[in-house]
Design a protein around this motif. Sequence first.
Motif, short mmCIF file in Angstrom:
data_model
loop_
_atom_site.label_atom_id
_atom_site.label_comp_id
_atom_site.label_asym_id
_atom_site.label_seq_id
_atom_site.Cartn_x
_atom_site.Cartn_y
_atom_site.Cartn_z
N VAL A 54 11.14 -63.74 34.47
CA VAL A 54 13.00 -63.47 34.29
C VAL A 54 12.67 -62.09 34.58
N ARG A 55 14.40 -62.05 35.57
CA ARG A 55 15.09 -61.13 35.43
C ARG A 55 15.91 -60.63 34.15
N ASP A 56 15.40 -59.14 33.65
CA ASP A 56 16.00 -58.39 32.09
C ASP A 56 16.79 -57.55 32.85
N MET A 61 14.92 -54.84 35.41
CA MET A 61 14.02 -55.08 36.11
C MET A 61 13.71 -56.56 35.66
N THR A 62 12.24 -57.00 36.02
CA THR A 62 11.66 -58.70 35.97
C THR A 62 10.13 -58.32 35.11
N VAL A 63 10.11 -59.16 34.36
CA VAL A 63 9.58 -59.61 32.76
C VAL A 63 9.22 -60.34 33.27
N MET A 64 7.44 -60.85 32.42
CA MET A 64 7.30 -62.12 32.18
C MET A 64 7.01 -62.44 30.19
#
Length: 139
Positions: A54-56, A61-64
């Motif tokens: 998902v985009r934070d 940034m993109t995090v899982m």
Amino acid sequence: MASSLTCAGIVWAFLSFLCAAASCVGFFMPYWLLGSQLEKSVSFGTFRRCSYPVRDESRQMTVMVEQCGRYASFQAIPSAEWRICTVVTGLGCGLLLLVALTALMGCCVSELISRTVGRVAGGIQFLGGKCSCGEGMGL
């Protein structure tokens, strides 16, 4: 407890129930495709996924997200083809379950399943099997 089924019909009813249950479990579990992304193990099915990016926006940034869950809405499913697969597979599982439960009731209720009802149920079961295998709509 009288039955409207022959011995072959009773075997058909129990095998139908086992196959319908296996199809439904397979449809609801998110383990159709396994892989890795951002050095994390990921898996997903038609409408459930585990460990997804998902985009934070706060950190840009993109995090899982390391949990399993459904898509937020039907439109959140990645593509139109994947949405069609979800609907067709779900319909197939529903048809298989309907026939299996009717057949199991035929084991307990006399005169519930006649020769004509058995043939119609077999046709519905064939259609449900084609849909749950992804071949029902030419997929």
